[in-house]
Design a protein around this motif. Structure first.
Motif, PDB file in Angstrom:
ATOM      1  N   GLU A 180       0.829  -1.212   0.000  1.00  0.00           N
ATOM      2  CA  GLU A 180       0.000   0.000   0.000  1.00  0.00           C
ATOM      3  C   GLU A 180       0.859   1.256   0.000  1.00  0.00           C
ATOM      4  OE1 GLU A 180      -2.915   0.054   3.065  1.00  0.00           O
ATOM      5  OE2 GLU A 180      -3.878  -1.822   2.420  1.00  0.00           O
ATOM      6  N   ALA A 181       1.932   1.252   0.768  1.00  0.00           N
ATOM      7  CA  ALA A 181       2.815   2.418   0.837  1.00  0.00           C
ATOM      8  C   ALA A 181       3.520   2.671  -0.485  1.00  0.00           C
ATOM      9  CB  ALA A 181       3.844   2.240   1.954  1.00  0.00           C
ATOM     10  N   LEU A 182       3.660   1.638  -1.305  1.00  0.00           N
ATOM     11  CA  LEU A 182       4.377   1.761  -2.566  1.00  0.00           C
ATOM     12  C   LEU A 182       3.458   2.075  -3.739  1.00  0.00           C
ATOM     13  CD1 LEU A 182       6.911  -1.180  -2.149  1.00  0.00           C
ATOM     14  CD2 LEU A 182       7.315   1.255  -1.823  1.00  0.00           C
ATOM     15  N   ASP A 183       2.215   2.330  -3.463  1.00  0.00           N
ATOM     16  CA  ASP A 183       1.290   2.718  -4.528  1.00  0.00           C
ATOM     17  C   ASP A 183       1.784   4.020  -5.172  1.00  0.00           C
ATOM     18  OD1 ASP A 183      -1.101   2.617  -6.082  1.00  0.00           O
ATOM     19  OD2 ASP A 183      -1.947   4.170  -4.795  1.00  0.00           O
ATOM     20  N   GLY A 184       1.970   4.001  -6.466  1.00  0.00           N
ATOM     21  CA  GLY A 184       2.471   5.186  -7.160  1.00  0.00           C
ATOM     22  C   GLY A 184       3.954   5.135  -7.458  1.00  0.00           C
ATOM     23  N   PHE A 185       4.673   4.163  -6.870  1.00  0.00           N
ATOM     24  CA  PHE A 185       6.102   4.020  -7.149  1.00  0.00           C
ATOM     25  C   PHE A 185       6.289   3.090  -8.339  1.00  0.00           C
ATOM     26  CE2 PHE A 185      10.183   1.956  -6.952  1.00  0.00           C
ATOM     27  CZ  PHE A 185      11.055   2.960  -6.562  1.00  0.00           C
ATOM     28  N   THR A 186       7.095   3.523  -9.317  1.00  0.00           N
ATOM     29  CA  THR A 186       7.338   2.713 -10.516  1.00  0.00           C
ATOM     30  C   THR A 186       8.826   2.561 -10.761  1.00  0.00           C
ATOM     31  OG1 THR A 186       5.269   3.441 -11.559  1.00  0.00           O
ATOM     32  CG2 THR A 186       6.968   2.524 -13.007  1.00  0.00           C
ATOM     33  N   ALA A 187       9.270   1.322 -10.912  1.00  0.00           N
ATOM     34  CA  ALA A 187      10.639   1.023 -11.317  1.00  0.00           C
ATOM     35  C   ALA A 187      10.634   0.722 -12.806  1.00  0.00           C
ATOM     36  CB  ALA A 187      11.178  -0.170 -10.543  1.00  0.00           C
ATOM     37  N   ILE A 188      11.660   1.191 -13.506  1.00  0.00           N
ATOM     38  CA  ILE A 188      11.749   0.970 -14.948  1.00  0.00           C
ATOM     39  C   ILE A 188      13.174   0.599 -15.320  1.00  0.00           C
ATOM     40  CG2 ILE A 188      12.163   3.435 -15.400  1.00  0.00           C
ATOM     41  CD1 ILE A 188      10.700   3.056 -18.087  1.00  0.00           C
ATOM     42  N   SER A 189      13.317  -0.234 -16.336  1.00  0.00           N
ATOM     43  CA  SER A 189      14.653  -0.571 -16.829  1.00  0.00           C
ATOM     44  C   SER A 189      14.580  -1.071 -18.253  1.00  0.00           C
ATOM     45  CB  SER A 189      15.289  -1.670 -15.961  1.00  0.00           C
ATOM     46  OG  SER A 189      16.633  -1.912 -16.357  1.00  0.00           O
ATOM     47  N   ALA A 190      15.684  -0.914 -18.957  1.00  0.00           N
ATOM     48  CA  ALA A 190      15.880  -1.570 -20.246  1.00  0.00           C
ATOM     49  C   ALA A 190      16.517  -2.929 -19.988  1.00  0.00           C
ATOM     50  CB  ALA A 190      16.789  -0.733 -21.134  1.00  0.00           C
ATOM     51  N   THR A 191      16.347  -3.854 -20.928  1.00  0.00           N
ATOM     52  CA  THR A 191      16.912  -5.181 -20.729  1.00  0.00           C
ATOM     53  C   THR A 191      17.058  -5.916 -22.051  1.00  0.00           C
ATOM     54  OG1 THR A 191      16.684  -7.237 -19.453  1.00  0.00           O
ATOM     55  CG2 THR A 191      14.684  -6.324 -20.428  1.00  0.00           C
ATOM     56  N   ASP A 192      17.971  -6.886 -22.054  1.00  0.00           N
ATOM     57  CA  ASP A 192      18.043  -7.878 -23.130  1.00  0.00           C
ATOM     58  C   ASP A 192      17.256  -9.117 -22.738  1.00  0.00           C
ATOM     59  OD1 ASP A 192      19.640  -6.866 -25.309  1.00  0.00           O
ATOM     60  OD2 ASP A 192      21.323  -6.844 -23.938  1.00  0.00           O
ATOM     61  N   GLY A 193      16.755  -9.144 -21.516  1.00  0.00           N
ATOM     62  CA  GLY A 193      15.945 -10.272 -21.069  1.00  0.00           C
ATOM     63  C   GLY A 193      16.105 -10.598 -19.600  1.00  0.00           C
ATOM     64  N   ASN A 194      17.283 -11.022 -19.166  1.00  0.00           N
ATOM     65  CA  ASN A 194      17.446 -11.567 -17.825  1.00  0.00           C
ATOM     66  C   ASN A 194      17.367 -10.521 -16.714  1.00  0.00           C
ATOM     67  OD1 ASN A 194      17.721 -14.139 -18.868  1.00  0.00           O
ATOM     68  ND2 ASN A 194      19.946 -14.063 -18.934  1.00  0.00           N
ATOM     69  N   HIS A 195      17.976  -9.348 -16.910  1.00  0.00           N
ATOM     70  CA  HIS A 195      17.904  -8.302 -15.881  1.00  0.00           C
ATOM     71  C   HIS A 195      16.455  -7.846 -15.704  1.00  0.00           C
ATOM     72  CE1 HIS A 195      18.929  -4.745 -13.503  1.00  0.00           C
ATOM     73  NE2 HIS A 195      18.161  -4.047 -14.316  1.00  0.00           N
ATOM     74  N   GLY A 196      15.758  -7.642 -16.812  1.00  0.00           N
ATOM     75  CA  GLY A 196      14.372  -7.203 -16.727  1.00  0.00           C
ATOM     76  C   GLY A 196      13.478  -8.228 -16.060  1.00  0.00           C
ATOM     77  N   ARG A 197      13.732  -9.490 -16.320  1.00  0.00           N
ATOM     78  CA  ARG A 197      12.948 -10.543 -15.693  1.00  0.00           C
ATOM     79  C   ARG A 197      13.181 -10.573 -14.185  1.00  0.00           C
ATOM     80  NH1 ARG A 197      13.275 -16.927 -17.509  1.00  0.00           N
ATOM     81  NH2 ARG A 197      11.410 -17.651 -16.401  1.00  0.00           N
ATOM     82  N   ALA A 198      14.436 -10.401 -13.764  1.00  0.00           N
ATOM     83  CA  ALA A 198      14.755 -10.376 -12.337  1.00  0.00           C
ATOM     84  C   ALA A 198      14.131  -9.172 -11.654  1.00  0.00           C
ATOM     85  CB  ALA A 198      16.267 -10.384 -12.136  1.00  0.00           C
ATOM     86  N   LEU A 199      14.175  -8.016 -12.314  1.00  0.00           N
ATOM     87  CA  LEU A 199      13.572  -6.820 -11.740  1.00  0.00           C
ATOM     88  C   LEU A 199      12.060  -6.980 -11.631  1.00  0.00           C
ATOM     89  CD1 LEU A 199      13.836  -3.921 -10.706  1.00  0.00           C
ATOM     90  CD2 LEU A 199      13.666  -3.135 -13.081  1.00  0.00           C
ATOM     91  N   ALA A 200      11.441  -7.525 -12.659  1.00  0.00           N
ATOM     92  CA  ALA A 200       9.991  -7.730 -12.637  1.00  0.00           C
ATOM     93  C   ALA A 200       9.590  -8.678 -11.516  1.00  0.00           C
ATOM     94  CB  ALA A 200       9.520  -8.269 -13.987  1.00  0.00           C
ATOM     95  N   ALA A 201      10.351  -9.744 -11.324  1.00  0.00           N
ATOM     96  CA  ALA A 201      10.042 -10.705 -10.265  1.00  0.00           C
ATOM     97  C   ALA A 201      10.166 -10.065  -8.891  1.00  0.00           C
ATOM     98  CB  ALA A 201      10.967 -11.914 -10.373  1.00  0.00           C
ATOM     99  N   ALA A 202      11.216  -9.265  -8.690  1.00  0.00           N
ATOM    100  CA  ALA A 202      11.404  -8.594  -7.405  1.00  0.00           C
ATOM    101  C   ALA A 202      10.308  -7.563  -7.158  1.00  0.00           C
ATOM    102  CB  ALA A 202      12.781  -7.931  -7.360  1.00  0.00           C
ATOM    103  N   ALA A 203       9.965  -6.800  -8.193  1.00  0.00           N
ATOM    104  CA  ALA A 203       8.912  -5.790  -8.044  1.00  0.00           C
ATOM    105  C   ALA A 203       7.572  -6.442  -7.717  1.00  0.00           C
ATOM    106  CB  ALA A 203       8.799  -4.974  -9.331  1.00  0.00           C
ATOM    107  N   GLN A 204       7.279  -7.561  -8.352  1.00  0.00           N
ATOM    108  CA  GLN A 204       6.026  -8.266  -8.069  1.00  0.00           C
ATOM    109  C   GLN A 204       5.991  -8.722  -6.614  1.00  0.00           C
ATOM    110  OE1 GLN A 204       5.257 -12.378  -9.607  1.00  0.00           O
ATOM    111  NE2 GLN A 204       3.579 -11.377 -10.720  1.00  0.00           N
ATOM    112  N   ARG A 205       7.092  -9.252  -6.123  1.00  0.00           N
ATOM    113  CA  ARG A 205       7.148  -9.708  -4.742  1.00  0.00           C
ATOM    114  C   ARG A 205       7.029  -8.548  -3.761  1.00  0.00           C
ATOM    115  NH1 ARG A 205       5.811 -13.404  -1.146  1.00  0.00           N
ATOM    116  NH2 ARG A 205       7.264 -13.519   0.607  1.00  0.00           N
ATOM    117  N   ILE A 206       7.710  -7.450  -4.054  1.00  0.00           N
ATOM    118  CA  ILE A 206       7.698  -6.284  -3.171  1.00  0.00           C
ATOM    119  C   ILE A 206       6.366  -5.564  -3.227  1.00  0.00           C
ATOM    120  CG2 ILE A 206       8.705  -3.963  -2.916  1.00  0.00           C
ATOM    121  CD1 ILE A 206      11.421  -5.267  -3.687  1.00  0.00           C
ATOM    122  N   GLY A 207       5.763  -5.520  -4.420  1.00  0.00           N
ATOM    123  CA  GLY A 207       4.458  -4.889  -4.556  1.00  0.00           C
ATOM    124  C   GLY A 207       4.484  -3.521  -5.182  1.00  0.00           C
ATOM    125  N   CYS A 208       5.463  -3.244  -6.057  1.00  0.00           N
ATOM    126  CA  CYS A 208       5.493  -1.967  -6.758  1.00  0.00           C
ATOM    127  C   CYS A 208       5.349  -2.198  -8.262  1.00  0.00           C
ATOM    128  CB  CYS A 208       6.773  -1.190  -6.457  1.00  0.00           C
ATOM    129  SG  CYS A 208       8.301  -1.952  -7.049  1.00  0.00           S
TER     130      CYS A 208
END
Length: 410
Positions: free
Chosen positions: A109-137
């Motif tokens: 709830e506290a992270l509502d409105g926070f957005t992380a963004i990155s460019a990727t060839d695949g693996n970095h973006g997948r890791a960031l997406a997985a972490a963001a999903q777990r954290i909730g942003c």
């Protein structure tokens, strides 16, 4: 091709570099990541391949298998999550956030409105997406034209919003920075650029975990004394330079002037680190950056990573896509004494470089590769694009894994 780096030194690890990346900071990253259930518990395997070593004319070949780091299938699981956590801890000072509570998803709830963004060839973006999903942003990932639909689907499966652009990886890095500036989002990138070094530093510190685990194996089995480094050569993938900087800096600090010989390997058409060595500064690739080795298809060197690579990497090599495929097939095939295992197209660059050097006397001489050499490689990914892997190796990853299980059960 091979370029011997005239700026490489044999000296204690410099204090100015230790202030940025160190063994102690790598341990802090490991402690933080221990709270993330996205990682496989324990260390990844360090595989001994005696038949491969004999065929190459060296004493030993060890391969750190990062395909098993997590369900994400690559070493990137060590970088993006720690960088995102540290960014949030800096952003929300005084809110009671910790690595444990963030990675436990307690602050959605506290992270509502926070957005992380990155460019990727695949693996970095997948890791960031997985972490963001777990954290909730929220997470937005920018993909360039050469990223496959298969890799896009793997990233989107973790809830990331995908932005597609024309052009190369470097164009996607620029687009991610532009979108962040326009919308007030936060870039979580593994490459640095002017005014942007803190988050790439955090990513590289996470990669130090790989070297820490290797060192623990040697310390635990008595494979070395404090006077002799247990490996003589370390071949590392190129890309923007983050992995090489994270691993080399750790081993340099650990062994000082007695450090191993470091060799960085990258695709011939994505040779930004090779060109940087020749220029004596962070530089761009000379080719079209369209390699089969998608995770290494980078055109611009990370200036922060280069600060570590210029004084520590003894030689820079380039390999062809065909050489990478040959290396993939060799590891998948295994042998009587070598366990078969899955290594993706970017994951085998180090082995492709070693195979080329071993077969080329002038290259072997330039880096001191002999019958007494003890070589460490890092297989940085598994079959992160399963259809590509099956096409290149001639069988699906599941088939290789089944053969591995049969080998282990002998």
């Amino acid at each position: 091709m091979l370029y011997a780096n005239p700026h490489a030194v044999r000296a204690p690890y410099p204090a100015e570099l230790q202030d940025i990346m160190s063994i102690a900071r790598a341990q802090e990253s490991r402690d933080c990541l221990a709270h993330w259930n996205g990682l496989t518990p324990g260390s990844t395997p360090l595989r001994t391949l005696p038949d491969l070593a004999a065929s190459l004319g060296v004493r030993s070949v060890l391969v750190k298998d990062e395909a098993l780091r997590s369900s994400l299938g690559s070493f990137k699981a060590l970088g993006a999550p720690i960088a995102l956590v540290r960014l949030l801890l800096r952003k929300f000072v005084g809110r009671g956030f910790t690595a444990r509570t963030l990675l436990g998803g307690e602050h959605r709830e506290a992270l509502d409105g926070f957005t992380a963004i990155s460019a990727t060839d695949g693996n970095h973006g997948r890791a960031l997406a997985a972490a963001a999903q777990r954290i909730g942003c929220r997470c937005v990932i920018v993909l360039h034209a050469n990223v496959s639909d298969e890799r896009e689907r793997a990233i989107a499966a973790y809830g990331a919003e995908i932005v597609r652009i024309a052009g190369t990886y470097d164009a996607s890095v620029e687009e991610a920075a532009a979108l962040a500036a326009r919308h007030g989002w936060y870039v979580v990138s593994d490459t640095s650029y002017h005014g942007y070094e803190v988050i790439p530093r955090d990513v590289m510190q996470g990669y130090g975990t790989i070297a820490a685990e290797v060192d623990e194996v040697f310390s635990g089995n008595g494979a070395h004394t404090e006077d002799v480094c247990p490996v003589t050569h370390v071949f590392l993938q190129g890309g923007v330079g983050g992995l090489a900087a994270g691993v080399a800096s750790y081993l340099w600090e650990r062994w000082g002037a007695r450090r191993p010989t470091f060799v960085v390997v990258e695709p011939v058409q994505a040779d930004c680190l090779y060109q940087s060595a020749i220029a004596g500064r962070a530089a761009s690739a000379s080719g079209l950056v369209d390699s089969l080795m998608a995770g290494l298809a980078c055109g611009e060197t990370s200036p922060l990573a280069w600060r570590f690579l210029q004084p520590s990497i003894d030689a820079f090599m380039t390999v062809t896509d065909a050489q990478a495929v040959e290396a993939m097939q060799r590891l998948a095939r295994g042998s009587g004494n070598d366990v078969p295992f899955v290594a993706g197209e970017s994951g085998v660059a180090g082995l492709a470089g070693l195979m080329q050097a071993a077969a080329t006397p002038a290259m072997a001489s330039a880096i001191g590769l002999t019958a007494d050499s003890r070589v460490l490689l890092v297989s940085t990914e598994g079959a992160t694009a399963p259809s590509v892997y099956a096409e290149l190796v001639g069988e699906p990853a599941a088939s290789v894994t089944a053969r591995q299980q049969a080998w282990l059960a002998r």
